[in-house]
Design an enzyme around this catalytic site. Structure first.
Site, PDB file in Angstrom:
ATOM      1  N   TYR A 154       0.835  -1.206   0.000  1.00 22.20           N
ATOM      2  CA  TYR A 154       0.000   0.000   0.000  1.00 22.20           C
ATOM      3  C   TYR A 154       0.867   1.252   0.000  1.00 22.20           C
ATOM      4  O   TYR A 154       0.732   2.115  -0.874  1.00 22.20           O
ATOM      5  CB  TYR A 154      -0.902  -0.021   1.235  1.00 22.20           C
ATOM      6  CG  TYR A 154      -1.923   1.102   1.287  1.00 22.20           C
ATOM      7  CD1 TYR A 154      -2.978   1.164   0.386  1.00 22.20           C
ATOM      8  CD2 TYR A 154      -1.833   2.099   2.260  1.00 22.20           C
ATOM      9  CE1 TYR A 154      -3.919   2.185   0.447  1.00 22.20           C
ATOM     10  CE2 TYR A 154      -2.771   3.114   2.329  1.00 22.20           C
ATOM     11  CZ  TYR A 154      -3.810   3.150   1.421  1.00 22.20           C
ATOM     12  OH  TYR A 154      -4.744   4.168   1.486  1.00 22.20           O
ATOM     13  N   ASP A 155       1.788   1.332   0.981  1.00 21.91           N
ATOM     14  CA  ASP A 155       2.614   2.533   1.114  1.00 21.91           C
ATOM     15  C   ASP A 155       3.441   2.782  -0.144  1.00 21.91           C
ATOM     16  O   ASP A 155       3.414   3.867  -0.728  1.00 21.91           O
ATOM     17  CB  ASP A 155       3.597   2.386   2.294  1.00 21.91           C
ATOM     18  CG  ASP A 155       2.895   2.156   3.620  1.00 21.91           C
ATOM     19  OD1 ASP A 155       1.664   1.980   3.598  1.00 21.91           O
ATOM     20  OD2 ASP A 155       3.568   2.155   4.672  1.00 21.91           O
ATOM     21  N   VAL A 169      -9.623   1.364  12.522  1.00 21.09           N
ATOM     22  CA  VAL A 169      -9.855   1.511  13.952  1.00 21.09           C
ATOM     23  C   VAL A 169     -11.203   2.155  14.283  1.00 21.09           C
ATOM     24  O   VAL A 169     -11.901   1.699  15.200  1.00 21.09           O
ATOM     25  CB  VAL A 169      -8.672   2.256  14.630  1.00 21.09           C
ATOM     26  CG1 VAL A 169      -8.610   3.712  14.243  1.00 21.09           C
ATOM     27  CG2 VAL A 169      -8.746   2.119  16.139  1.00 21.09           C
ATOM     28  N   TYR A 205      -4.926  -2.068  19.804  1.00 17.27           N
ATOM     29  CA  TYR A 205      -3.679  -2.772  19.465  1.00 17.27           C
ATOM     30  C   TYR A 205      -2.497  -2.104  20.153  1.00 17.27           C
ATOM     31  O   TYR A 205      -2.414  -0.874  20.217  1.00 17.27           O
ATOM     32  CB  TYR A 205      -3.449  -2.768  17.951  1.00 17.27           C
ATOM     33  CG  TYR A 205      -4.523  -3.461  17.134  1.00 17.27           C
ATOM     34  CD1 TYR A 205      -5.475  -4.303  17.728  1.00 17.27           C
ATOM     35  CD2 TYR A 205      -4.592  -3.282  15.764  1.00 17.27           C
ATOM     36  CE1 TYR A 205      -6.453  -4.927  16.976  1.00 17.27           C
ATOM     37  CE2 TYR A 205      -5.577  -3.907  15.007  1.00 17.27           C
ATOM     38  CZ  TYR A 205      -6.506  -4.724  15.618  1.00 17.27           C
ATOM     39  OH  TYR A 205      -7.474  -5.346  14.871  1.00 17.27           O
ATOM     40  N   LYS A 215      -1.136   3.887  22.715  1.00 19.28           N
ATOM     41  CA  LYS A 215      -0.619   5.259  22.811  1.00 19.28           C
ATOM     42  C   LYS A 215      -0.213   5.823  21.438  1.00 19.28           C
ATOM     43  O   LYS A 215       0.202   6.976  21.344  1.00 19.28           O
ATOM     44  CB  LYS A 215       0.569   5.312  23.779  1.00 19.28           C
ATOM     45  CG  LYS A 215       0.115   5.105  25.209  1.00 19.28           C
ATOM     46  CD  LYS A 215       1.240   5.333  26.184  1.00 19.28           C
ATOM     47  CE  LYS A 215       0.716   5.038  27.603  1.00 19.28           C
ATOM     48  NZ  LYS A 215       1.733   4.446  28.456  1.00 19.28           N
ATOM     49  N   PHE A 250     -14.003   0.091  16.383  1.00 18.39           N
ATOM     50  CA  PHE A 250     -14.462   0.509  17.718  1.00 18.39           C
ATOM     51  C   PHE A 250     -15.977   0.773  17.739  1.00 18.39           C
ATOM     52  O   PHE A 250     -16.681   0.359  18.667  1.00 18.39           O
ATOM     53  CB  PHE A 250     -13.731   1.794  18.166  1.00 18.39           C
ATOM     54  CG  PHE A 250     -12.307   1.581  18.643  1.00 18.39           C
ATOM     55  CD1 PHE A 250     -11.680   0.341  18.563  1.00 18.39           C
ATOM     56  CD2 PHE A 250     -11.582   2.644  19.189  1.00 18.39           C
ATOM     57  CE1 PHE A 250     -10.371   0.154  19.007  1.00 18.39           C
ATOM     58  CE2 PHE A 250     -10.270   2.468  19.636  1.00 18.39           C
ATOM     59  CZ  PHE A 250      -9.659   1.224  19.532  1.00 18.39           C
TER      60      PHE A 250
HETATM   61  P1  NAD Z   1     -13.036   1.986   0.107  1.00 20.69           P
HETATM   62  O1  NAD Z   1     -12.419   0.648   0.223  1.00 20.69           O
HETATM   63  O2  NAD Z   1     -14.319   2.235   0.813  1.00 20.69           O
HETATM   64  O3  NAD Z   1     -13.231   2.391  -1.419  1.00 20.69           O
HETATM   65  C1  NAD Z   1     -12.378   1.963  -2.431  1.00 20.69           C
HETATM   66  C2  NAD Z   1     -13.240   1.590  -3.634  1.00 20.69           C
HETATM   67  O4  NAD Z   1     -12.400   1.165  -4.695  1.00 20.69           O
HETATM   68  C3  NAD Z   1     -14.201   0.452  -3.352  1.00 20.69           C
HETATM   69  O5  NAD Z   1     -15.477   0.777  -3.858  1.00 20.69           O
HETATM   70  C4  NAD Z   1     -13.606  -0.730  -4.105  1.00 20.69           C
HETATM   71  O6  NAD Z   1     -14.567  -1.669  -4.508  1.00 20.69           O
HETATM   72  C5  NAD Z   1     -12.941  -0.011  -5.249  1.00 20.69           C
HETATM   73  N1  NAD Z   1     -11.844  -0.763  -5.837  1.00 20.69           N
HETATM   74  C6  NAD Z   1     -10.809  -1.367  -5.195  1.00 20.69           C
HETATM   75  N2  NAD Z   1      -9.986  -1.933  -6.075  1.00 20.69           N
HETATM   76  C7  NAD Z   1     -10.503  -1.670  -7.310  1.00 20.69           C
HETATM   77  C8  NAD Z   1     -10.122  -2.007  -8.633  1.00 20.69           C
HETATM   78  N3  NAD Z   1      -9.014  -2.721  -8.876  1.00 20.69           N
HETATM   79  N4  NAD Z   1     -10.901  -1.583  -9.675  1.00 20.69           N
HETATM   80  C9  NAD Z   1     -12.030  -0.869  -9.443  1.00 20.69           C
HETATM   81  N5  NAD Z   1     -12.439  -0.534  -8.212  1.00 20.69           N
HETATM   82  C10 NAD Z   1     -11.691  -0.928  -7.157  1.00 20.69           C
HETATM   83  O7  NAD Z   1     -11.925   3.017   0.574  1.00 20.69           O
HETATM   84  P2  NAD Z   1     -12.020   4.581   0.853  1.00 20.69           P
HETATM   85  O8  NAD Z   1     -11.775   4.779   2.280  1.00 20.69           O
HETATM   86  O9  NAD Z   1     -13.256   5.125   0.244  1.00 20.69           O
HETATM   87  O10 NAD Z   1     -10.738   5.079   0.073  1.00 20.69           O
HETATM   88  C11 NAD Z   1     -10.819   5.737  -1.164  1.00 20.69           C
HETATM   89  C12 NAD Z   1      -9.440   6.192  -1.573  1.00 20.69           C
HETATM   90  O11 NAD Z   1      -8.918   7.099  -0.601  1.00 20.69           O
HETATM   91  C13 NAD Z   1      -8.414   5.062  -1.674  1.00 20.69           C
HETATM   92  O12 NAD Z   1      -7.597   5.297  -2.806  1.00 20.69           O
HETATM   93  C14 NAD Z   1      -7.600   5.171  -0.414  1.00 20.69           C
HETATM   94  O13 NAD Z   1      -6.301   4.689  -0.582  1.00 20.69           O
HETATM   95  C15 NAD Z   1      -7.644   6.664  -0.172  1.00 20.69           C
HETATM   96  N6  NAD Z   1      -7.449   6.932   1.262  1.00 20.69           N
HETATM   97  C16 NAD Z   1      -8.446   6.729   2.146  1.00 20.69           C
HETATM   98  C17 NAD Z   1      -8.229   6.967   3.503  1.00 20.69           C
HETATM   99  C18 NAD Z   1      -9.305   6.755   4.514  1.00 20.69           C
HETATM  100  O14 NAD Z   1      -9.040   6.918   5.698  1.00 20.69           O
HETATM  101  N7  NAD Z   1     -10.514   6.426   4.118  1.00 20.69           N
HETATM  102  C19 NAD Z   1      -6.982   7.416   3.938  1.00 20.69           C
HETATM  103  C20 NAD Z   1      -5.980   7.604   3.005  1.00 20.69           C
HETATM  104  C21 NAD Z   1      -6.224   7.377   1.646  1.00 20.69           C
HETATM  105  N1  UDP Z   2      -6.050  -0.154  15.722  1.00 25.47           N
HETATM  106  C1  UDP Z   2      -6.503  -0.536  16.953  1.00 25.47           C
HETATM  107  N2  UDP Z   2      -7.569  -1.372  17.032  1.00 25.47           N
HETATM  108  C2  UDP Z   2      -8.224  -1.812  15.917  1.00 25.47           C
HETATM  109  C3  UDP Z   2      -7.762  -1.421  14.662  1.00 25.47           C
HETATM  110  C4  UDP Z   2      -6.666  -0.591  14.589  1.00 25.47           C
HETATM  111  O1  UDP Z   2      -5.955  -0.130  17.988  1.00 25.47           O
HETATM  112  O2  UDP Z   2      -9.194  -2.557  16.061  1.00 25.47           O
HETATM  113  C5  UDP Z   2      -4.917   0.786  15.641  1.00 25.47           C
HETATM  114  C6  UDP Z   2      -3.825   0.404  14.654  1.00 25.47           C
HETATM  115  O3  UDP Z   2      -2.865  -0.387  15.315  1.00 25.47           O
HETATM  116  C7  UDP Z   2      -3.275   1.761  14.296  1.00 25.47           C
HETATM  117  C8  UDP Z   2      -4.461   2.704  14.387  1.00 25.47           C
HETATM  118  O4  UDP Z   2      -5.434   2.013  15.153  1.00 25.47           O
HETATM  119  O5  UDP Z   2      -2.307   2.160  15.209  1.00 25.47           O
HETATM  120  C9  UDP Z   2      -5.074   3.078  13.065  1.00 25.47           C
HETATM  121  O6  UDP Z   2      -5.303   1.913  12.313  1.00 25.47           O
HETATM  122  P1  UDP Z   2      -6.106   1.923  10.945  1.00 25.47           P
HETATM  123  O7  UDP Z   2      -5.984   0.571  10.350  1.00 25.47           O
HETATM  124  O8  UDP Z   2      -7.473   2.456  11.153  1.00 25.47           O
HETATM  125  O9  UDP Z   2      -5.364   3.019  10.065  1.00 25.47           O
HETATM  126  P2  UDP Z   2      -3.846   3.196   9.638  1.00 25.47           P
HETATM  127  O10 UDP Z   2      -2.973   2.314  10.466  1.00 25.47           O
HETATM  128  O11 UDP Z   2      -3.824   2.843   8.205  1.00 25.47           O
HETATM  129  O12 UDP Z   2      -3.592   4.635   9.896  1.00 25.47           O
END
Ligand code: NAD
Ligand code: UDP
Ligand code: UDP
Length: 434
Positions: A255-256, A297, A314, A318, A301
């Site tokens: 992902y990253d 998270v 997890y 903190k 929750f």
């Molecule tokens: P989500 O999982 O709810 O939505 C992602 C959508 O993409 C879903 O509808 C899924 O079916 C679709 N999808 C996945 N793979 C696909 C593919 N190969 N072809 C077509 N469709 C595909 O996630 P979200 O939270 O709505 O995230 C949307 C975007 O924002 C993502 O790119 C994510 O990386 C980015 N983002 C979200 C967050 C967050 O906290 N929600 C944080 C950082 C970045």
């Molecule tokens: N986390 C948690 N309990 C959960 C799910 C996640 O304590 O049930 C923690 C996780 O270890 C992380 C933070 O919440 O430190 C945010 O996790 P999330 O997966 O929501 O987002 P990201 O790590 O991608 O920022």
């Protein structure tokens, strides 16, 4: 022999002589002191008809050879590669934005007198963030095509638009090429939760295809990148100029590093081909329509507290995150797409919470007696995260308006409906509508 020219001159002179009302000055056809004369002149010899035909031909010319925002701004971007804040680009945008009464666009939109609604594709539009974005775009009158493979998205998130001729839903995986004609591309398709993204290579191939599409049709392209590009950050809060601290071979790397590669591809298409691009680095976002069991998270929750299960913290709880309400994010994405700046821009709420503090807010919103259960933390979990949003404030005029304590109850209502309520309920915006 008398020439034709001489003959015409003779005729004219004769007419003048026969008509004592004609002016002897510069224009012999305007009668002195007769205000009706110009109208009479236009009415004679079907002159009015010829004028109207002229106007019609000019209008057809401008429709057949459209001058596009995209082509003009792409020329500008070739002269100055990275930030679209170059003078050329800014002057062009300002001039044309004025022409469009403040509306900035991408794509091959013909210049005309009438304001045109945009054709926009939202990849991942059936997901959590995407579906809220679609609501906003449809509400402002644009035509929206959602491309989604429903990996984590749901048709239910978009049911309110079914039957609207301005809305289309295509089941498609963006790792395969697709041909569409659009002005703007919001590229969200990608599983966003650690539980899901380990199984899907969407970021690189999907982004490449959408950039290819943007290149072919001259559309403006917005990438939804992530705060994960900062990895486990050594700088706090994170500014866009920070390059991050990412493990390239860890469990979160697909992902990253996938998003980092997506940013690289986006900037390369911009620099080498002049594609108009925008990059948003999104920090943790929550709200209605979040996937209930996707392991993030906030959703964990809330669902656990509603089901009377212990909230799973997890590690020591903190570690920190900054939580942004979804409508704030959507506002930021639209401002970024419509604005003049490539980015990247941090879009997040600077309010910072430990996971234990988050659990307290959930207790306040749902059940003060909700229990907490500690679990081992996942590998490479970032210790803290908080956006510096000065750049978005200054250049996009954007900042979040909804605090965690205000936004969380809106999400709880939606989760309560979906976990216990009427399954046919359609969630609209921040509330629920049967
Ligand atoms: P989500 O999982 O709810 O939505 C992602 C959508 O993409 C879903 O509808 C899924 O079916 C679709 N999808 C996945 N793979 C696909 C593919 N190969 N072809 C077509 N469709 C595909 O996630 P979200 O939270 O709505 O995230 C949307 C975007 O924002 C993502 O790119 C994510 O990386 C980015 N983002 C979200 C967050 C967050 O906290 N929600 C944080 C950082 C970045
Ligand atoms: N986390 C948690 N309990 C959960 C799910 C996640 O304590 O049930 C923690 C996780 O270890 C992380 C933070 O919440 O430190 C945010 O996790 P999330 O997966 O929501 O987002 P990201 O790590 O991608 O920022
Ligand atoms: N692509 C697409 N839709 C389009 C145009 C391109 O899906 O309308 C895909 C194309 O199949 C390719 C990718 O986008 O896999 C990159 O396209 P580009 O034209 O930039 O690269 P090329 O095909 O020349 O390698």
């Amino acid at each position: 022999m008398e020439s034709e020219l001489t003959h015409r001159n003779h005729t004219t002179t004769a007419t003048q002589q026969q008509s004592p009302t004609l002016s002897p000055r510069s224009n012999p056809w305007i009668p002195v002191g007769n205000w009706k004369a110009p109208f009479v002149y236009m009415a004679q010899k079907q002159r009015l008809v010829f004028v109207l035909i002229g106007i019609a031909i000019s209008a057809m010319f401008f429709n057949s050879f459209p001058v596009t925002m995209s082509s003009l701004s792409q020329q500008a971007s070739r002269s100055e590669n990275i930030e679209s804040s170059s003078m050329t680009r800014r002057v062009l945008y300002e001039a044309f934005q004025e022409g469009f009464r403040g509306r900035s666009v991408g794509g091959k939109v013909a210049l005309g007198l009438k304001k045109k609604s945009l054709r926009i594709v939202v990849t991942g539009g059936a997901g959590f963030v995407g579906s809220h974005l679609v609501d906003r775009l449809i509400a402002r009158g644009d035509s929206v095509i959602v491309v989604d493979n429903f990996f984590t998205g749901r048709k239910e998130n978009l049911m309110q638009h079914f039957g609207n001729p301005k809305f289309e839903l295509i089941r498609h995986d963006v790792v395969e090429p697709i041909l569409l004609e659009v002005d703007q591309i919001y590229h969200l398709a990608c599983p966003a939760s650690p539980v899901h993204y380990k199984f899907n290579p969407t970021n690189v191939v999907g982004t490449l295809n959408m950039l290819g599409l943007a290149k072919r049709v001259g559309a403006r392209f917005l990438l939804t990148s992530t705060s994960e590009v900062y990895g486990d950050p050594l700088q706090h809060p994170q500014v866009e100029t920070y390059w991050g601290n990412v493990n390239p071979i860890g469990v979160r790397s697909c992902y990253d590093e996938g998003k980092r590669t997506a940013e690289t591809l986006t900037m390369d298409y911009h620099r080498s081909l002049g594609i108009e691009v925008r990059i948003a680095r999104i920090f943790n976002t929550y709200g209605p329509r979040m996937c209930i069991d996707d392991g993030r998270v906030v959703s964990n929750f809330v669902a656990q507290a509603l089901r009377k299960e212990p909230m799973t913290v997890y590690g020591d709880g903190k570690q920190t995150r900054s939580f942004q309400y979804v409508s704030d994010l959507v506002e930021g994405l639209i401002r970024l797409m419509e604005g003049d700046y490539v980015g990247p821009f941090n879009l997040g709420n600077p309010g910072e919470f430990t996971m234990l503090e988050l659990a307290e807010v959930v207790q306040e919103a749902i059940d003060p007696n909700a229990k907490i259960e500690f679990r081992p933390n996942t590998e490479d979990d970032p210790h803290k995260r908080k956006p510096d949003i000065s750049k978005a404030k200054q250049l996009l005029g954007w900042e979040p308006t909804i605090s965690l304590r205000k936004g969380l109850p809106l999400m709880v209502n939606d989760f309560r409906q979906r976990i216990f309520g009427n399954p046919k309920t359609v969630i609209v915006g921040g509330g629920a509508m049967a």
